[in-house]
Design a protein around this motif. Structure first.
Motif, PDB file in Angstrom:
ATOM      1  N   GLU A 173     -16.822   7.455  12.155  1.00  0.00           N
ATOM      2  CA  GLU A 173     -17.624   6.321  10.548  1.00  0.00           C
ATOM      3  C   GLU A 173     -16.301   5.608  10.619  1.00  0.00           C
ATOM      4  O   GLU A 173     -15.581   6.116  10.121  1.00  0.00           O
ATOM      5  CB  GLU A 173     -18.873   7.751  10.343  1.00  0.00           C
ATOM      6  N   ASP A 174     -17.411   4.984   9.817  1.00  0.00           N
ATOM      7  CA  ASP A 174     -16.420   4.375   8.354  1.00  0.00           C
ATOM      8  C   ASP A 174     -16.221   5.271   7.363  1.00  0.00           C
ATOM      9  O   ASP A 174     -17.030   5.715   7.126  1.00  0.00           O
ATOM     10  CB  ASP A 174     -16.933   2.679   8.450  1.00  0.00           C
ATOM     11  N   SER A 175     -15.237   4.929   6.228  1.00  0.00           N
ATOM     12  CA  SER A 175     -15.871   5.298   4.977  1.00  0.00           C
ATOM     13  C   SER A 175     -15.671   6.791   5.258  1.00  0.00           C
ATOM     14  O   SER A 175     -15.582   7.970   4.328  1.00  0.00           O
ATOM     15  CB  SER A 175     -16.244   5.115   4.130  1.00  0.00           C
ATOM     16  N   LEU A 176     -13.685   7.101   6.050  1.00  0.00           N
ATOM     17  CA  LEU A 176     -14.274   8.620   5.567  1.00  0.00           C
ATOM     18  C   LEU A 176     -13.024   9.073   4.880  1.00  0.00           C
ATOM     19  O   LEU A 176     -12.463  10.208   4.358  1.00  0.00           O
ATOM     20  CB  LEU A 176     -13.373   9.228   7.034  1.00  0.00           C
ATOM     21  N   GLY A 177     -12.100   8.098   4.488  1.00  0.00           N
ATOM     22  CA  GLY A 177     -10.960   8.225   3.442  1.00  0.00           C
ATOM     23  C   GLY A 177     -11.226   8.641   2.823  1.00  0.00           C
ATOM     24  O   GLY A 177     -11.621   8.303   1.727  1.00  0.00           O
ATOM     25  N   VAL A 178     -10.204  10.133   2.465  1.00  0.00           N
ATOM     26  CA  VAL A 178     -10.219  11.262   1.047  1.00  0.00           C
ATOM     27  C   VAL A 178      -8.328  11.662   1.125  1.00  0.00           C
ATOM     28  O   VAL A 178      -8.334  11.683   1.638  1.00  0.00           O
ATOM     29  CB  VAL A 178     -11.155  12.339   1.447  1.00  0.00           C
ATOM     30  N   GLU A 179      -8.642  11.589  -0.114  1.00  0.00           N
ATOM     31  CA  GLU A 179      -7.117  12.308  -0.526  1.00  0.00           C
ATOM     32  C   GLU A 179      -7.102  13.773   0.439  1.00  0.00           C
ATOM     33  O   GLU A 179      -8.170  14.369   0.172  1.00  0.00           O
ATOM     34  CB  GLU A 179      -6.765  12.122  -1.398  1.00  0.00           C
TER      35      GLU A 179
ATOM     36  N   ARG B   2       1.963   6.907  -6.588  1.00  0.00           N
ATOM     37  CA  ARG B   2       1.658   7.461  -7.346  1.00  0.00           C
ATOM     38  C   ARG B   2       1.647   9.298  -7.203  1.00  0.00           C
ATOM     39  O   ARG B   2       1.586   9.982  -7.552  1.00  0.00           O
ATOM     40  CB  ARG B   2      -0.217   7.819  -6.391  1.00  0.00           C
ATOM     41  N   ARG B   3       2.114   9.612  -5.369  1.00  0.00           N
ATOM     42  CA  ARG B   3       3.230  10.712  -5.464  1.00  0.00           C
ATOM     43  C   ARG B   3       3.621  11.316  -6.595  1.00  0.00           C
ATOM     44  O   ARG B   3       3.734  12.415  -6.963  1.00  0.00           O
ATOM     45  CB  ARG B   3       3.777  11.227  -3.987  1.00  0.00           C
ATOM     46  N   LEU B   4       4.974  10.200  -6.888  1.00  0.00           N
ATOM     47  CA  LEU B   4       5.646  10.314  -7.994  1.00  0.00           C
ATOM     48  C   LEU B   4       5.281  10.763  -9.595  1.00  0.00           C
ATOM     49  O   LEU B   4       6.355   9.998 -10.533  1.00  0.00           O
ATOM     50  CB  LEU B   4       7.315   9.795  -7.572  1.00  0.00           C
ATOM     51  N   SER B   5       4.387  10.004  -9.547  1.00  0.00           N
ATOM     52  CA  SER B   5       3.239   9.873 -10.825  1.00  0.00           C
ATOM     53  C   SER B   5       3.978   8.703 -11.167  1.00  0.00           C
ATOM     54  O   SER B   5       4.553   8.821 -12.728  1.00  0.00           O
ATOM     55  CB  SER B   5       3.529  11.193 -11.957  1.00  0.00           C
ATOM     56  N   VAL B   6       4.559   8.025 -11.037  1.00  0.00           N
ATOM     57  CA  VAL B   6       4.885   6.307 -11.907  1.00  0.00           C
ATOM     58  C   VAL B   6       4.145   5.141 -12.314  1.00  0.00           C
ATOM     59  O   VAL B   6       2.738   4.982 -10.779  1.00  0.00           O
ATOM     60  CB  VAL B   6       5.619   5.560 -10.666  1.00  0.00           C
ATOM     61  N   THR B   7       3.919   5.314 -13.428  1.00  0.00           N
ATOM     62  CA  THR B   7       2.254   4.642 -13.164  1.00  0.00           C
ATOM     63  C   THR B   7       2.633   3.262 -12.918  1.00  0.00           C
ATOM     64  O   THR B   7       3.954   2.874 -12.461  1.00  0.00           O
ATOM     65  CB  THR B   7       2.329   4.367 -15.374  1.00  0.00           C
ATOM     66  N   GLU B   8       1.487   2.324 -13.610  1.00  0.00           N
ATOM     67  CA  GLU B   8       0.883   1.301 -12.184  1.00  0.00           C
ATOM     68  C   GLU B   8       2.537   0.091 -13.308  1.00  0.00           C
ATOM     69  O   GLU B   8       2.935  -0.321 -13.007  1.00  0.00           O
ATOM     70  CB  GLU B   8      -0.065   0.438 -13.068  1.00  0.00           C
ATOM     71  N   ASP B   9       2.882   0.186 -14.603  1.00  0.00           N
ATOM     72  CA  ASP B   9       3.794  -0.316 -15.549  1.00  0.00           C
ATOM     73  C   ASP B   9       4.662  -0.425 -15.145  1.00  0.00           C
ATOM     74  O   ASP B   9       5.403  -1.571 -14.497  1.00  0.00           O
ATOM     75  CB  ASP B   9       3.150  -0.452 -17.049  1.00  0.00           C
TER      76      ASP B   9
ATOM     77  N   MET C  74       0.718  -0.877   0.331  1.00  0.00           N
ATOM     78  CA  MET C  74      -0.259  -0.346  -0.029  1.00  0.00           C
ATOM     79  C   MET C  74       1.228   1.428  -0.285  1.00  0.00           C
ATOM     80  O   MET C  74       1.118   2.309  -0.305  1.00  0.00           O
ATOM     81  CB  MET C  74      -0.712  -0.123   1.199  1.00  0.00           C
ATOM     82  N   GLU C  75       2.138   1.120   0.760  1.00  0.00           N
ATOM     83  CA  GLU C  75       2.971   2.570   0.862  1.00  0.00           C
ATOM     84  C   GLU C  75       3.243   2.491  -0.164  1.00  0.00           C
ATOM     85  O   GLU C  75       3.783   3.829  -0.888  1.00  0.00           O
ATOM     86  CB  GLU C  75       3.792   2.268   2.095  1.00  0.00           C
ATOM     87  N   LEU C  76       3.879   1.299  -0.768  1.00  0.00           N
ATOM     88  CA  LEU C  76       4.739   1.441  -2.222  1.00  0.00           C
ATOM     89  C   LEU C  76       4.022   2.551  -3.906  1.00  0.00           C
ATOM     90  O   LEU C  76       4.183   2.950  -4.207  1.00  0.00           O
ATOM     91  CB  LEU C  76       5.017  -0.138  -2.781  1.00  0.00           C
ATOM     92  N   VAL C  77       2.312   1.790  -3.309  1.00  0.00           N
ATOM     93  CA  VAL C  77       1.694   2.641  -3.929  1.00  0.00           C
ATOM     94  C   VAL C  77       1.683   3.928  -4.172  1.00  0.00           C
ATOM     95  O   VAL C  77       1.124   4.517  -5.112  1.00  0.00           O
ATOM     96  CB  VAL C  77      -0.141   1.734  -4.089  1.00  0.00           C
ATOM     97  N   LEU C  78       0.787   4.523  -2.475  1.00  0.00           N
ATOM     98  CA  LEU C  78       0.678   5.525  -2.068  1.00  0.00           C
ATOM     99  C   LEU C  78       2.307   6.587  -3.511  1.00  0.00           C
ATOM    100  O   LEU C  78       1.559   7.428  -3.320  1.00  0.00           O
ATOM    101  CB  LEU C  78       0.510   5.856  -1.381  1.00  0.00           C
TER     102      LEU C  78
ATOM    103  N   LEU D  57       5.649   0.604 -12.559  1.00  0.00           N
ATOM    104  CA  LEU D  57       5.963  -0.004 -10.631  1.00  0.00           C
ATOM    105  C   LEU D  57       6.348  -1.231 -10.884  1.00  0.00           C
ATOM    106  O   LEU D  57       6.597  -1.937 -10.280  1.00  0.00           O
ATOM    107  CB  LEU D  57       4.299   0.875  -9.846  1.00  0.00           C
ATOM    108  N   ILE D  58       4.951  -1.780 -11.759  1.00  0.00           N
ATOM    109  CA  ILE D  58       5.867  -3.740 -11.893  1.00  0.00           C
ATOM    110  C   ILE D  58       6.787  -4.228 -12.296  1.00  0.00           C
ATOM    111  O   ILE D  58       7.372  -5.017 -12.014  1.00  0.00           O
ATOM    112  CB  ILE D  58       3.957  -3.859 -12.804  1.00  0.00           C
ATOM    113  N   ASN D  59       7.372  -3.083 -13.489  1.00  0.00           N
ATOM    114  CA  ASN D  59       8.729  -3.322 -14.024  1.00  0.00           C
ATOM    115  C   ASN D  59       9.732  -3.396 -12.787  1.00  0.00           C
ATOM    116  O   ASN D  59      10.207  -3.858 -12.748  1.00  0.00           O
ATOM    117  CB  ASN D  59       8.800  -2.425 -14.928  1.00  0.00           C
ATOM    118  N   LEU D  60       9.967  -2.184 -11.838  1.00  0.00           N
ATOM    119  CA  LEU D  60      10.993  -2.113 -11.193  1.00  0.00           C
ATOM    120  C   LEU D  60      10.186  -3.236 -10.167  1.00  0.00           C
ATOM    121  O   LEU D  60      11.418  -3.749  -9.629  1.00  0.00           O
ATOM    122  CB  LEU D  60       9.521  -1.140  -9.956  1.00  0.00           C
TER     123      LEU D  60
END
Lengths: 132, 292
Positions: free
Chosen positions: B257-263, A103-110, A96-100, A112-115
């Motif tokens: 409450e649940d589902s509060l996660g927002v960027e 995203r912040r660094l505008s790395v695409t899914e592909d 999850m942290e990796l994905v976040l 990331l998977i390649n990485l």
């Protein structure tokens, strides 16, 4: 013995994790008795009901089992359940942290998977080299 | 078993309502924190439960008896506070010696050990004790009675840090060895919350919350982030507390409450102390509102 009272983690979860760590470290072996709620309350300076809640979680996860009037014991498969659970939880969190971060660094899914594939390849090569 | 049962309890002093319809039940063998701001009615409630004063209306039962002028309630309960009075002619040693004739479960060994540990002077007279020493002696007395219902009203007032933490430890040890129903009022929830099973929060003579400590800790969440997003998220909600952090960020506390996660918004836990404070606060912005 000290718990982290300021942690966002509830005290009863910290109690459950402490017992889990004792089981992983094999200070409690399978079919051995673990601390009672009153011993835990004394040890950690907390209300016995809080300690009991920590024990209940472990019974629900089948890491401990209850013997009526005797106390709580480590289930034979207790340690492997804990290890399995921690692997899943830790990996999921790191993913999850990796994905976040990606995203912040505008790395695409592909990308990331390649990485990940690259890293995995490096590990395999190192293992192969080590084996030679 | 229900130890205390209050139904719509009311008490007025000179026309001013101290208790304004208190309703709750306390089950046996729990440690409950009685929390509330100054003037919330904590002391009045404890005095009624101990049978020292009489309610104006409503029902109150302690061990299924009306506490006022009731021998069974007097013999099985104690209220420890800074107004405890003992005969002026008795030394502390005399008081401890007389205690077993009033409290059948009196533990002389515990009283003597704690008395030594806290280095009290047996020849001292109770009314001549300093504030801290009096609080310590009263606490020892209260623990040693082993009363089925043991109530403390601000017991740590006047105690120094070391004695406070010793007191909470002694209370827990005693409770583990000899479970009893303990009701303890304090301004300092944070310093005793590790001991508590339940919290009874009262405000303006009414019960606001009566839940387990763990539930209170999970009662609310704080949202922190961009003002417009926080405002949008909390628009239709019951906001317990709100604060503008800087020119573009806001902090708001709402019921969990649940589902509060927002960027753009982080979600934080809210401590039991803060939940109690926000729920008994007159203004949602607290003291900062005064300086706007």
């Amino acid at each position: 013995m000290n718990l982290n009272a300021d942690s966002t983690k509830p005290i009863y979860i910290q109690i459950a994790e402490w017992i889990e760590n004792e089981i992983i470290a094999e200070r409690f072996l399978s079919d051995e008795k673990v601390n009672s709620q009153y011993q835990l309350a004394d040890l950690f300076n907390i209300n016995p009901a809080t300690a009991a809640k920590g024990l209940t979680i472990l019974v629900e996860e089948q890491i401990l089992y209850k013997k009526r009037g005797l106390g709580m014991f480590v289930a034979p498969e207790g340690k492997s359940i804990i290890l399995e659970k921690r692997r899943n939880e830790t990996l999921t969190r790191m993913a999850m942290e990796l994905v976040l971060e990606a995203r912040r660094l505008s790395v695409t899914e592909d990308e990331l998977i390649n990485l990940i594939k690259q890293e995995n390849k490096k590990c395999e090569e190192e293992q192969n080299n080590g084996g030679n | 078993m229900v130890v205390i049962d209050c139904q719509n309890l009311q008490k007025k002093y000179k026309g001013m309502a101290a208790l304004n319809g208190i309703t709750f039940q306390l089950e046996d063998h729990k440690i409950t924190g009685l929390i509330g701001r100054n003037g919330a009615g904590k002391t009045t409630l404890l005095k009624i439960l101990a049978g020292f004063i009489r309610e104006n209306s409503g029902e109150v039962r302690v061990f299924s008896n009306k506490p006022f002028n009731n021998l069974r309630v007097s013999a099985n309960s104690i209220l420890v506070d800074d107004q405890m009075s003992f005969p002026d002619s008795l030394t502390l040693a005399d008081i401890l010696e007389a205690a077993p004739s009033f409290y059948k479960r009196w533990d002389a060994g515990l009283a003597a050990s704690l008395f030594d540990y806290f280095r009290l002077n047996p020849k001292q007279l109770h009314f001549k004790l300093s504030k801290g020493a009096k609080a310590t002696f009263n606490m020892i007395f209260g623990l040693a009675t082993r009363c089925e219902l043991t109530m403390f009203d601000e017991p740590t007032n006047g105690m120094d840090e070391a004695v406070r933490s010793d007191f909470y430890r002694a209370l827990l040890k005693e409770y583990i060895a000899y479970p009893r129903s303990i009701l303890i009022s304090s301004h300092h929830l944070a310093e005793m919350e590790h001991l508590l099973e339940d919290i009874l929060l009262i405000h303006k003579g009414k019960v606001v919350l009566h839940q387990s400590l763990e539930e209170v800790k999970e009662y609310a969440v704080a949202l922190q982030g961009q003002t417009d997003i926080v405002e949008k998220l909390t628009a239709e909600k019951d906001v317990l507390h709100i604060k503008q952090l800087d020119s573009h960020r806001k902090y708001a506390v709402i019921k969990k409450e649940d589902s509060l996660g927002v960027e753009g918004v982080t979600i934080q836990t809210v401590s039991a102390t803060d939940v109690c404070m926000f729920m008994t606060s007159e203004r949602k912005g607290g003291i900062d509102d005064v300086f706007k």
